[in-house]
Scaffold this active site. Structure first.
Site, short mmCIF file in Angstrom:
data_model
loop_
_atom_site.label_atom_id
_atom_site.label_comp_id
_atom_site.label_asym_id
_atom_site.label_seq_id
_atom_site.Cartn_x
_atom_site.Cartn_y
_atom_site.Cartn_z
N GLU A 1 -61.17 67.39 39.60
CA GLU A 1 -59.79 67.02 39.63
C GLU A 1 -59.48 65.68 39.83
O GLU A 1 -59.23 65.24 40.99
CB GLU A 1 -59.17 67.97 40.82
CG GLU A 1 -59.22 69.41 40.18
CD GLU A 1 -58.95 70.51 41.47
OE1 GLU A 1 -58.48 70.00 42.59
OE2 GLU A 1 -59.21 71.48 41.32
N ARG B 1 -64.73 74.40 50.99
CA ARG B 1 -65.37 75.69 51.39
C ARG B 1 -66.09 75.23 52.55
O ARG B 1 -66.79 76.27 52.93
CB ARG B 1 -65.59 76.54 50.44
CG ARG B 1 -64.89 76.85 49.36
CD ARG B 1 -63.48 77.78 49.67
NE ARG B 1 -62.86 78.36 48.64
CZ ARG B 1 -61.97 77.43 48.01
NH1 ARG B 1 -61.86 76.13 48.48
NH2 ARG B 1 -61.33 77.99 46.77
N HIS C 1 -54.98 67.53 44.65
CA HIS C 1 -55.71 68.61 44.02
C HIS C 1 -55.30 68.43 42.40
O HIS C 1 -54.03 68.03 42.06
CB HIS C 1 -55.92 69.85 44.48
CG HIS C 1 -56.69 69.72 45.79
ND1 HIS C 1 -58.05 70.29 46.01
CD2 HIS C 1 -56.54 69.21 46.93
CE1 HIS C 1 -58.47 70.16 47.18
NE2 HIS C 1 -57.59 69.51 47.87
N TYR D 1 -53.22 82.50 47.80
CA TYR D 1 -54.42 83.40 47.82
C TYR D 1 -55.21 82.63 48.78
O TYR D 1 -55.44 81.46 49.14
CB TYR D 1 -55.29 83.32 46.56
CG TYR D 1 -55.67 81.64 46.15
CD1 TYR D 1 -56.89 81.46 46.44
CD2 TYR D 1 -54.81 81.01 45.14
CE1 TYR D 1 -57.36 80.28 45.96
CE2 TYR D 1 -55.29 79.75 44.75
CZ TYR D 1 -56.61 79.53 44.94
OH TYR D 1 -57.06 78.27 44.66
N GLU E 1 -51.17 69.98 44.92
CA GLU E 1 -51.46 70.09 43.66
C GLU E 1 -50.58 69.38 42.66
O GLU E 1 -49.13 69.86 42.69
CB GLU E 1 -51.32 71.60 43.27
CG GLU E 1 -52.14 72.57 44.25
CD GLU E 1 -53.75 72.51 43.78
OE1 GLU E 1 -54.12 72.00 43.09
OE2 GLU E 1 -54.29 73.19 44.74
#
Length: 491
Positions: free
Chosen positions: A126, A185, A224, A284, A306
């Site tokens: 990205e 993460r 992102h 999500y 985003e």
């Protein structure tokens, strides 16, 4: 019949090369070997329709390499040395420096101003963010003292820009870093014991965590690709279900996300995300994300932005993406001084700054004042009434109610020390310690009458000192520099 069979075979073959883009850190569904063939989605919206069917073998053509990026950052530092400082917060797995551009009228100096950070290229695949952040830095440099918004930001905010958090992933054309770890993460998680082993965290992650210990950031945003939406906490839920899970500052985050979305060319027009914003867990759930960690452990209000439907668009789309996102990035940074409650906290007995905490009634989240200037910057959604409280052990707390409008408000606090026990007047005035023997000798020397006179004189001198320092304090508050048409107050 043969033609029909051939058409069906070709359709199935080409459809197998396409997969839906998953943004904000969805799982990588392709192997590194066939990643280049599958990076583009057949279902996402494109800025340039004529390019959708084009076969792109070199997806990085037109983008800066890591070497190009380093040269561009250093060139910016030389060209704009009067308003910038270049430094590194660490290195990637492969030893690539993580360069940061600090932009301010007094770069490298600690001031009573809010700090904002932009982070690009968290995911290696990205790369739009790294390009746009270089454009942002150069635009600010070119327009300082020319454009009011650029001047406002440079003179009232310390802006830190990290164009690439994951240079190794970029060079490998994949999501994860050189160890194939998703950096979004890799942070400690509030719900599950993830990444608690410091030695197992990636060097890029550790660099970000050290960075937040060194600099007290007020707000932040990571850039992102793969969707078009401003995402805000929380990113996960306790039961791992997809559901709206609000953090304590949900209203403030919704306001911040809307600042970005409404300033964008078309983000707020999204049919998938009302208003162009979304709660992360409702979109999500993810765990070990950087956004939630910033808010919990860094005192930093972070958004996940985003900014491009396509993760890796053709380089000729970058000028358009810059125009679409420029005002959003500028307005988000400027919101740190245009809205919210800001001020300093002082001690009433000596006028010194106090590193107290600022709490808002009904919001389970506190903001700490800085240790050097005792300045605080509390982001809040405008158009509401708030009860603001300043607290510090050893001092009496103070609370005041405010009505926050569209403009920022300056609110200083003067805290009174807690009253010391009676019979300790001499110690509280001169802050000395005397044992029982020395006190007895003092009484013997002066006699009771002289001692009383001495105590009265000490009290008078202390009172005069208090009045003098009080006057200096309020003269300081009276002449404080304000930003824009703020309302001010002292409690």
């Amino acid at each position: 019949m043969d033609h029909a069979f051939s058409f069906l075979f070709l359709s199935l073959y080409f459809s197998s090369l396409l997969h839906p883009t998953v943004a904000r850190g969805g799982e990588q569904r392709s192997k590194p070997s066939d990643y280049i063939d599958k990076v583009y989605s057949g279902s996402v919206r494109q800025l340039f329709e004529e390019n959708q069917s084009e076969t792109r073998l070199d997806i990085a053509r037109g983008y800066m390499t890591n070497s190009d990026l380093e040269k561009a950052v250093k060139a910016f530092g030389r060209r704009c040395s009067n308003i910038s400082r270049i430094y590194s917060i660490g290195k990637s797995v492969k030893g690539v420096p993580l360069w940061v551009m600090e932009i301010s009228d007094r770069p490298g100096e600690e001031e009573a101003e809010p700090a904002f950070k932009f982070i690009g290229n968290v995911h290696g695949d990205e790369p739009v963010g790294r390009e746009l952040l270089l454009l942002l830095a150069n635009w600010l440099c070119d327009n300082y003292m020319r454009d009011p918004l650029a001047t406002l930001i440079i003179e009232n905010v310390h802006l830190h820009i990290l164009p690439s958090m994951n240079p190794d992933g970029f060079s490998l054309r994949r999501r994860g870093n050189a160890n194939n770890i998703d950096l979004n993460r890799d942070f400690p998680d509030q719900f599950f014991p993830l990444n608690d082993d410091v030695g197992m965290r990636q060097p890029e992650t550790r660099a970000i965590m050290r960075w937040l210990k060194e600099i007290r950031f007020t707000a932040s945003a990571s850039l992102h690709g793969g969707a078009l939406v401003a995402n805000y906490p929380w990113d996960g839920t306790l039961d791992k279900r997809k559901d709206y899970y609000a953090c304590p500052d949900d209203e403030t985050f919704r306001f911040m996300a809307s600042v970005y979305s409404r300033s964008h060319n078309n983000m707020s027009l999204s049919k998938e995300f009302p208003g162009g914003i979304t709660n992360g867990a409702f979109w999500y759930p993810i765990y070990g994300g950087m956004q939630d960690w910033n808010y919990i452990h860094g005192g930093c209000f972070e958004l996940t932005l985003e900014i491009s439907d396509n993760k890796w668009p053709n380089a000729n789309e970058l000028p358009t993406l810059w125009e679409f996102n420029k005002m959003s990035m500028l307005n988000l940074v400027a919101s740190l001084v245009k809205t919210g409650v800001h001020g300093k906290i002082f001690s009433s007995d000596c006028g010194r700054p106090l590193p107290a905490s600022i709490a808002i009634k009904g919001i389970n989240y506190t903001v700490e004042a800085g240790s050097a200037f005792a300045d605080y910057h509390r982001l809040l959604a405008p158009g509401e009434k708030y009860e603001v409280m300043a607290t510090l052990p050893g001092y009496k707390s103070k609370t005041t109610c405010i009505s926050l409008e569209e403009k920022a408000m300056t609110l200083d606090f003067v805290l009174d020390p807690e009253v010391r026990p009676k019979g300790n007047l001499l110690q509280s005035v001169c802050d000395c310690s005397c044992d029982g023997k020395s006190k007895h000798e003092l009484v013997e020397f002066f006699g009771r009458t002289y001692l009383e006179i001495f105590l009265v004189l000490i009290v008078i001198l202390a009172f005069l000192c208090f009045l003098l320092k009080r006057r200096v304090l309020f003269n300081h508050l009276k002449h404080r520099q304000s930003v824009g048409p703020k309302r001010s107050g002292v409690v």
